[in-house]
Design a protein around this motif. Structure first.
Motif, mmCIF file in Angstrom:
data_model
loop_
_atom_site.group_PDB
_atom_site.id
_atom_site.type_symbol
_atom_site.label_atom_id
_atom_site.label_comp_id
_atom_site.label_asym_id
_atom_site.label_seq_id
_atom_site.Cartn_x
_atom_site.Cartn_y
_atom_site.Cartn_z
ATOM 1 N N SER A 133 0.888 -1.215 0.011
ATOM 2 C CA SER A 133 0.141 -0.030 0.155
ATOM 3 C C SER A 133 0.821 1.160 0.083
ATOM 4 N N LYS A 134 0.645 2.355 -0.825
ATOM 5 C CA LYS A 134 1.212 3.538 -0.844
ATOM 6 C C LYS A 134 0.573 4.510 -0.055
ATOM 7 N N VAL A 135 -0.417 4.108 0.608
ATOM 8 C CA VAL A 135 -1.358 5.047 1.480
ATOM 9 C C VAL A 135 -0.694 5.382 2.711
ATOM 10 N N SER A 136 -0.031 4.408 3.485
ATOM 11 C CA SER A 136 0.749 4.536 4.407
ATOM 12 C C SER A 136 1.911 3.420 4.752
ATOM 13 N N ASP A 137 2.727 3.740 5.571
ATOM 14 C CA ASP A 137 3.915 2.598 5.521
ATOM 15 C C ASP A 137 3.374 1.518 6.592
ATOM 16 N N TRP A 138 2.190 1.534 7.044
ATOM 17 C CA TRP A 138 1.784 0.501 8.005
ATOM 18 C C TRP A 138 1.497 -0.639 7.317
ATOM 19 N N ASN A 139 2.332 -1.372 6.475
ATOM 20 C CA ASN A 139 2.063 -2.567 5.707
ATOM 21 C C ASN A 139 3.380 -3.537 5.652
ATOM 22 N N ILE A 140 2.968 -4.655 5.284
ATOM 23 C CA ILE A 140 3.980 -5.802 4.916
ATOM 24 C C ILE A 140 5.072 -5.633 4.134
ATOM 25 N N VAL A 141 4.836 -4.826 3.238
ATOM 26 C CA VAL A 141 6.373 -4.447 2.385
ATOM 27 C C VAL A 141 7.358 -3.551 2.962
ATOM 28 N N GLN A 142 6.638 -2.662 3.817
ATOM 29 C CA GLN A 142 7.682 -1.623 4.179
ATOM 30 C C GLN A 142 7.815 -2.010 5.655
ATOM 31 N N ARG A 143 7.049 -2.743 6.589
ATOM 32 C CA ARG A 143 7.367 -2.925 7.870
ATOM 33 C C ARG A 143 7.986 -4.296 8.113
ATOM 34 N N THR A 144 8.002 -5.300 7.234
ATOM 35 C CA THR A 144 8.436 -6.498 7.763
ATOM 36 C C THR A 144 9.590 -6.899 7.045
ATOM 37 N N PRO A 145 10.289 -8.130 7.575
ATOM 38 C CA PRO A 145 11.651 -8.339 6.671
ATOM 39 C C PRO A 145 11.154 -9.226 5.666
ATOM 40 N N TYR A 146 10.113 -9.639 5.366
ATOM 41 C CA TYR A 146 9.361 -10.359 4.124
ATOM 42 C C TYR A 146 9.480 -9.467 3.031
ATOM 43 N N LYS A 147 8.968 -8.182 3.191
ATOM 44 C CA LYS A 147 9.122 -7.123 2.132
ATOM 45 C C LYS A 147 8.352 -7.371 0.720
ATOM 46 N N ASP B 44 -12.127 9.065 3.555
ATOM 47 C CA ASP B 44 -11.851 9.332 2.089
ATOM 48 C C ASP B 44 -10.475 9.238 1.484
ATOM 49 N N THR B 45 -9.350 9.349 2.146
ATOM 50 C CA THR B 45 -8.068 9.393 1.768
ATOM 51 C C THR B 45 -7.519 7.924 1.961
ATOM 52 N N TYR B 46 -7.715 7.716 3.289
ATOM 53 C CA TYR B 46 -6.736 6.342 3.739
ATOM 54 C C TYR B 46 -7.799 5.016 3.203
ATOM 55 N N MET B 47 -9.141 4.955 3.787
ATOM 56 C CA MET B 47 -9.709 3.872 3.447
ATOM 57 C C MET B 47 -10.143 3.608 1.785
ATOM 58 N N ASP B 48 -10.579 4.663 1.341
ATOM 59 C CA ASP B 48 -10.879 4.576 0.049
ATOM 60 C C ASP B 48 -9.572 4.425 -0.944
ATOM 61 N N GLY B 49 -8.520 5.034 -0.569
ATOM 62 C CA GLY B 49 -7.379 5.114 -1.147
ATOM 63 C C GLY B 49 -6.867 3.492 -1.103
ATOM 64 N N GLN B 50 -6.915 2.845 -0.050
ATOM 65 C CA GLN B 50 -6.576 1.323 -0.054
ATOM 66 C C GLN B 50 -7.297 0.622 -0.953
ATOM 67 N N LEU B 51 -8.698 0.849 -0.613
ATOM 68 C CA LEU B 51 -9.790 0.175 -1.390
ATOM 69 C C LEU B 51 -9.434 0.233 -3.063
ATOM 70 N N THR B 52 -9.079 1.512 -3.348
ATOM 71 C CA THR B 52 -8.632 1.622 -4.717
ATOM 72 C C THR B 52 -7.713 0.782 -5.177
ATOM 73 N N GLU B 53 -6.557 0.651 -4.313
ATOM 74 C CA GLU B 53 -5.338 -0.298 -4.730
ATOM 75 C C GLU B 53 -5.731 -1.685 -4.680
ATOM 76 N N LEU B 54 -6.766 -2.041 -3.883
ATOM 77 C CA LEU B 54 -7.227 -3.389 -3.828
ATOM 78 C C LEU B 54 -8.057 -3.758 -5.308
ATOM 79 N N LEU B 55 -8.696 -2.873 -5.618
ATOM 80 C CA LEU B 55 -9.566 -3.119 -6.817
ATOM 81 C C LEU B 55 -8.787 -2.690 -8.071
#
Ligand code: H79
Length: 446
Positions: free
Chosen positions: A126-140, A195-206
């Motif tokens: 997710s580009k909406v925030s860094d609280w995500n698996i790619v940016q916060r975990t060693p798995y990346k 409007d920004t965070y949730m709809d932003g993430q939903l846009t990414e998922l869709l």
């Protein structure tokens, strides 16, 4: 209200008006009030009903602690503490092919996976925030991308669970019923959250995962009277992917814009869980969710697994109630799936290869479900599922069609029957050892 009246009401535009009036204390009632599902959406609903059996997967950084997906809240952890968890989430044994193959071998036709749970942690890129698996975990890496690609390869529909409730983002404010002091600031921008965070993430998922089955929302019950901007969010989803189904687990009467009514740990209308609505839509596809052991997310202390036969009976009861069954597993943080889940799911799959005809593609049958069992129907067949009946004769209420033949599904044996104006009597074969279901196939004149 009678079923016929309810059905007539729902079909009319009046129903929309009435629903809006009854719910007018709640601004969400305005969500897509003029919603007319697109032809693709209606087609997707029918396909959803045909699939009947899905795999629910709860998997997130909480899995590391082996204490369920509510551990952040249950232990009243601070944000700074929970923030350490992603550093230990490195699912090197995750293999999308293994997961999708397992669902397939269980006879499941779709997967619904937590794209983020109430901890707000995005299990995707997710580009909406860094609280995500790619940016916060060693798995990346993005496991949802791998899963989506594999689902497309194997012909399994993929749905994303998305928690509207968020225990991590400061903008989830004012907070709801599950609030505790975890160190977040005492202010936040609710509109930005939606409007920004949730709809932003939903846009990414869709947008980034190809065609998906839909979004399974959860957590709105945390703030039932808030304005969730549902009209905006639902319209966004239907615009990005018209066939994607909106499946809200808000435990309430369906609102305009929603495509499936789902019941958590429950059969439609039974409200055994205590927090579901007793209203059952006669128009929307129905779904019932449950856990294969006693937890959604991985819990190291949970060994209360349901047997394969129990899962089979739940699936049959769901189908007889015109509903799908979404059965949950909680994989390890390593990405492996406990063999206890695997053996049971494979046994159910074996069973489905024999009994699936009486489940896939069916709708709820003409005879009301009872303790004895349920019925399903498809074309000129009525499937009588005898789940709990030890006597040799089973007397059922009358059905409108004339029965031409009755046979046992499993071996084709002819079943004796008597049909009169006051009912249908079947001579049921004795139950064999550990047989989950005895299915009698009635061929009816149409
Ligand atoms: O994701 C799984 C669970 O973590 C989540 N939904 C499933 C699919 C879930 N969270 N809570 N529950 C299920 C149970 C619901 C409890 C509730 Fe309440 C009772 C919601 C409203 C009344 C607890 C008390 C939360 C608010 C008040």
């Amino acid at each position: 209200m009678t079923k016929a009246l309810q059905s007539a009401l729902e079909k009319s535009a009046l129903a929309v008006f009435l629903a809006a009036t009854v719910l007018s204390f709640n601004r969400n009632a305005s969500a897509q009030t003029d919603y007319k599902p697109s032809p693709e959406n209606l087609q997707a609903r029918r396909e959803f009903q045909d699939m009947k059996f899905g795999m629910f997967i709860h998997w997130g950084v909480y899995s590391v602690l082996g204490d369920g997906e509510w551990v952040f809240h249950n232990r009243k952890l601070k944000i700074d503490e929970y923030n350490r968890l992603p550093m230990f989430f490195d699912p090197e044994k995750f293999d999308a092919r293994t997961w999708v193959s397992l669902a397939k071998s269980a006879g499941m036709k779709y997967i619904t996976i937590t794209s983020r749970h109430h901890d707000g942690f995005a299990m995707f890129d997710s580009k909406v925030s860094d609280w995500n698996i790619v940016q916060r975990t060693p798995y990346k890496k993005d496991p949802l991308k791998m899963l989506a690609d594999e689902c497309h390869r194997q012909g399994i529909k993929l749905f994303f669970y998305y928690s509207q409730l968020d225990w991590h983002n400061p903008d989830y404010y004012p907070r709801g019923a599950t609030n505790w002091d975890n160190g977040r600031p005492g202010q936040g921008d609710w509109n930005a959250y939606l409007d920004t965070y949730m709809d932003g993430q939903l846009t990414e998922l869709l947008t980034n995962y190809g065609p998906i089955g839909g979004i399974w929302f959860d957590g709105m019950w945390d703030k039932p009277n808030a304005d969730w901007h549902l009209d905006k969010t639902y319209a966004l989803i239907h615009k990005l992917q018209p066939a994607a189904l909106i499946i809200p687990n808000h435990h309430q009467t369906p609102r305009p814009g929603e495509d499936v009514q789902t019941f958590e740990r429950d059969l439609p209308g039974q409200n055994t869980a205590g927090f579901n609505t007793e209203y059952v839509s006669t128009q929307l596809p129905l779904e019932s969710s449950d856990t294969l052991n006693d937890n959604w997310g991985f819990n190291i202390g949970d060994s209360k697994y349901k047997s394969a036969a129990e899962v089979e009976r739940r699936l049959v009861r769901a189908a007889g109630n015109d509903s799908n069954l979404l059965m949950n597993i909680g994989p390890y943080p390593s990405g492996e799936i406990d063999p206890q889940f695997v053996t049971r799911l494979q046994a159910v799959g074996q069973w489905m290869s024999k009994y699936g005809e009486s489940i896939y593609g069916t709708r709820g049958g003409p005879i009301p479900a009872g303790d004895w069992g349920v019925t399903t129907r498809k074309e000129d067949k009525i499937y009588v599922h005898v789940l709990n009946w030890s006597a040799p004769l089973l007397a059922l209420p009358p059905i409108p069609n004339k029965v031409a033949a009755a046979r046992s599904l499993i071996d084709g044996a002819v079943i004796e029957f008597t049909q009169k104006g006051d009912g249908l009597i079947l001579k049921v074969p004795p139950a064999k050892n550990e047989e989950a279901d005895r299915v009698i196939v009635l061929t009816v004149a149409r």
